[in-house]
Design a protein around this motif. Structure first.
Motif, mmCIF file in Angstrom:
data_model
loop_
_atom_site.group_PDB
_atom_site.id
_atom_site.type_symbol
_atom_site.label_atom_id
_atom_site.label_comp_id
_atom_site.label_asym_id
_atom_site.label_seq_id
_atom_site.Cartn_x
_atom_site.Cartn_y
_atom_site.Cartn_z
ATOM 1 N N VAL A 132 31.962 35.869 44.771
ATOM 2 C CA VAL A 132 32.215 36.914 45.944
ATOM 3 C C VAL A 132 31.011 38.257 45.468
ATOM 4 N N ASP A 133 30.480 38.573 46.698
ATOM 5 C CA ASP A 133 29.788 39.722 46.665
ATOM 6 C C ASP A 133 30.863 40.872 46.829
ATOM 7 N N MET A 134 30.909 41.700 45.791
ATOM 8 C CA MET A 134 31.757 42.938 45.829
ATOM 9 C C MET A 134 31.587 44.000 46.755
ATOM 10 N N LYS A 135 30.273 44.113 47.039
ATOM 11 C CA LYS A 135 29.802 45.162 47.821
ATOM 12 C C LYS A 135 29.759 44.847 49.449
ATOM 13 N N GLU A 136 29.423 43.638 49.646
ATOM 14 C CA GLU A 136 29.640 43.099 50.769
ATOM 15 C C GLU A 136 30.925 43.068 51.413
ATOM 16 N N THR A 137 31.793 42.972 50.645
ATOM 17 C CA THR A 137 33.312 42.427 51.013
ATOM 18 C C THR A 137 34.081 44.011 50.836
ATOM 19 N N ASN A 138 33.402 44.872 50.318
ATOM 20 C CA ASN A 138 34.065 46.057 50.299
ATOM 21 C C ASN A 138 35.444 46.070 49.323
ATOM 22 N N SER A 139 35.065 45.299 48.110
ATOM 23 C CA SER A 139 36.154 44.945 47.276
ATOM 24 C C SER A 139 35.834 45.527 45.964
ATOM 25 N N PRO A 140 35.951 46.829 45.480
ATOM 26 C CA PRO A 140 35.449 47.118 44.325
ATOM 27 C C PRO A 140 36.297 46.858 43.078
ATOM 28 N N LEU A 141 37.465 46.914 43.473
ATOM 29 C CA LEU A 141 38.494 46.475 42.326
ATOM 30 C C LEU A 141 39.027 44.944 42.472
ATOM 31 N N LEU A 142 38.018 44.256 42.974
ATOM 32 C CA LEU A 142 38.507 42.643 42.992
ATOM 33 C C LEU A 142 38.790 42.013 41.644
ATOM 34 N N GLY A 143 38.213 42.452 40.615
ATOM 35 C CA GLY A 143 38.460 41.824 39.400
ATOM 36 C C GLY A 143 39.864 42.263 39.033
ATOM 37 N N SER A 144 40.185 43.540 39.055
ATOM 38 C CA SER A 144 41.869 43.742 38.596
ATOM 39 C C SER A 144 42.786 42.955 39.584
ATOM 40 N N ILE A 145 42.444 42.910 41.062
ATOM 41 C CA ILE A 145 43.414 42.364 41.908
ATOM 42 C C ILE A 145 43.417 40.986 41.467
ATOM 43 N N MET A 146 42.389 40.315 41.342
ATOM 44 C CA MET A 146 42.271 38.810 41.090
ATOM 45 C C MET A 146 43.047 38.369 39.712
ATOM 46 N N LEU A 147 42.703 39.490 38.749
ATOM 47 C CA LEU A 147 43.501 39.222 37.258
ATOM 48 C C LEU A 147 45.002 38.920 37.646
ATOM 49 N N GLU A 148 45.583 40.157 38.471
ATOM 50 C CA GLU A 148 47.003 40.118 38.605
ATOM 51 C C GLU A 148 47.376 38.914 39.505
ATOM 52 N N LEU A 149 46.629 38.276 40.543
ATOM 53 C CA LEU A 149 46.930 37.302 41.232
ATOM 54 C C LEU A 149 46.838 35.772 40.257
ATOM 55 N N LEU A 150 45.752 35.870 39.486
ATOM 56 C CA LEU A 150 45.280 34.577 38.710
ATOM 57 C C LEU A 150 46.390 34.230 37.625
ATOM 58 N N HIS A 151 46.397 35.112 36.851
ATOM 59 C CA HIS A 151 47.209 35.208 35.431
ATOM 60 C C HIS A 151 48.470 34.841 35.431
ATOM 61 N N PRO A 152 49.254 33.831 34.934
ATOM 62 C CA PRO A 152 48.629 32.746 34.428
ATOM 63 C C PRO A 152 48.050 31.899 35.532
ATOM 64 N N THR A 153 46.875 31.097 35.234
ATOM 65 C CA THR A 153 46.544 30.486 36.440
ATOM 66 C C THR A 153 47.263 29.005 36.425
ATOM 67 N N SER A 154 47.148 28.146 37.417
ATOM 68 C CA SER A 154 47.735 26.917 37.503
ATOM 69 C C SER A 154 47.141 25.788 36.313
ATOM 70 N N ALA A 155 45.951 26.223 36.027
ATOM 71 C CA ALA A 155 45.274 25.430 35.067
ATOM 72 C C ALA A 155 46.057 25.644 33.407
ATOM 73 N N VAL A 156 46.829 26.712 33.419
ATOM 74 C CA VAL A 156 47.518 26.839 31.904
ATOM 75 C C VAL A 156 48.910 26.834 32.199
ATOM 76 N N CYS A 157 49.460 26.846 33.466
ATOM 77 C CA CYS A 157 50.826 27.193 33.738
ATOM 78 C C CYS A 157 51.372 25.966 34.823
ATOM 79 N N GLY A 158 50.742 25.887 35.836
ATOM 80 C CA GLY A 158 51.338 24.941 36.865
ATOM 81 C C GLY A 158 51.493 25.098 38.122
ATOM 82 N N SER A 159 52.088 24.663 38.913
ATOM 83 C CA SER A 159 52.352 24.909 40.335
ATOM 84 C C SER A 159 53.843 24.355 40.953
#
Length: 398
Positions: free
Chosen positions: A288-315
């Motif tokens: 993702v281009d963080m500047k084009e999408t105007n998402s300067p805090l995308l890293g922190s936002i996605m960490l909250e959403l991703l961890h723990p990922t389905s690759a280590v936890c499940g669904s």
């Protein structure tokens, strides 16, 4: 190197051996230290934290500078990673090294560090080994998970186990790290020690997130595992339906996270087969281009959403996590958590802590997991965890 460590003597360290000896001595103190090598690079990096008392941080990773973060599997929603400050930064290239100090360091900080180094005896790292916790037969646990999945309660759950091994009498974590990073050039190789978590080491193939030049965000969906057979090209590796479905679940999970924050502009590449030591996996990459999408805090936002990922936890994640806690019978601690350098020259790279071990004074506790779906076979999932443990065992006993 002089035994009296001052700002000038530390900054005069210029060889690989001198830098590694400083790290080796620090491992025998209570000061937090991290040593690592990024995938597909040759430089070894390290930092030593000599000023902060260990504690969790709730700051966005985009606001952190020159540090190494560590987050356990259970530390989520919200995440509160342990942040190691780069008071002493070390870069090793070939036989040479360069050391820089944080400009805010006080003479008293260096004096305390000097005293600890001077008194350090090069003993084995890590704590005394804990007694092995009782946990269920892995194949029986997998069978129960399959039954839950077939009943519609779960789509996938990632189950893990650990095994203790005696370390060689001559085991030196620095020497072992050097062997590990040479054996697995495509992995994130690291050695960390903190008062909170003790000593851990690993060679993980799975990137959780990366931020490049404060501009580009990326993450990977990595799932499906098999031993690399005799093939001329990785594109010729055959995959079963079970492995393809498992990898697709992880990819869908990432896309669902993007949808939650209404992010539609991203690049998707894969799935393709990638090599990690003697194993191969299926990987899909997202950018993702963080500047084009105007998402300067995308890293922190996605960490909250991703961890723990389905690759280590499940669904679904909640049900899968409940199953893990009620069946595995032990605390994962840093296994399946994440860790990595943050805020170094505008770049941050965090990796899921797989292919890892916890170091005790005479033993190593190795961890491995396998993704369970309705097409899983218990004996094959057990063998998969054995194969993953071989990543580290081959180097320990080589």
């Amino acid at each position: 190197m002089s035994t009296q460590i001052t700002a000038s003597t530390i900054e005069q360290i210029s060889t690989r051996n001198q830098a590694l000896e400083l790290i080796r001595k620090t491992l025998s103190t209570t000061y937090p230290v991290a040593l690592w090598r990024l995938p597909n690079t040759t430089d070894i990096l390290a930092l030593i934290d000599i000023t902060s008392e260990e504690g969790d941080s709730d700051a966005e990773i985009e606001r952190l500078e020159q540090c190494f973060v560590i987050n356990s599997y259970d530390q989520s929603h919200p995440i509160h990673p342990l942040v190691l400050k780069g008071d002493i930064m070390i870069s090793i290239h070939g036989s040479e090294s360069e050391v820089t100090l944080n400009t805010t360091l006080k003479a008293s900080d260096l004096e305390s560090f000097n005293l600890a180094i001077d008194q350090a005896s090069l003993s084995a790292v890590g704590r005394s080994a804990r007694a092995s916790e009782r946990h269920p037969d892995f194949e029986e646990m997998v069978t129960e998970a399959i039954n839950h999945i077939k009943s519609g309660e779960l789509h996938k759950v990632v189950l893990s186990r650990y095994q203790d091994f005696d370390l060689p009498e001559s085991f030196d974590p620095i020497v072992y790290f050097e062997k590990l990073e040479k054996a697995y050039p495509n992995a994130f190789c690291y050695l960390v020690q903190t008062a909170t978590y003790g000593a851990w080491m690993g060679a993980t193939p799975e990137k959780l997130i990366a931020i490049e030049d404060e501009h580009y965000f990326s993450t990977d969906a990595l799932a499906g595992t098999q031993v690399l057979g005799e093939v001329e090209d990785l594109s010729d590796v055959p995959w079963t339906q079970k492995e393809i479905i498992e990898q697709a679940m992880v990819s869908r999970y990432i896309i669902e996270c993007f949808k939650k924050i209404r992010l539609r502009e991203f690049e998707e590449v894969g799935p393709k087969t990638v090599k990690a030591g003697d194993l191969v996996h299926l990987k899909t990459s997202f950018k993702v281009d963080m500047k084009e999408t105007n998402s300067p805090l995308l890293g922190s936002i996605m960490l909250e959403l991703l961890h723990p990922t389905s690759a280590v936890c499940g669904s679904p994640r909640g049900l899968a996590n409940d199953f893990i806690h009620s069946h595995e019978g032990y605390e994962r601690e840093l296994f399946a958590g994440f860790l990595g350098p943050v805020g170094l020259g505008g770049n941050s790279r965090l990796f899921v802590n797989l292919r890892c071990m916890q170091l005790f004074r005479e033993k190593a506790r190795l961890y491995a997991g396998a993704g369970i779906t309705e097409n899983s076979r218990p004996e094959k999932e057990l063998q998969e965890t054995n194969n993953k443990m071989q990543t580290l065992l081959k180097v320990i006993y080589s």
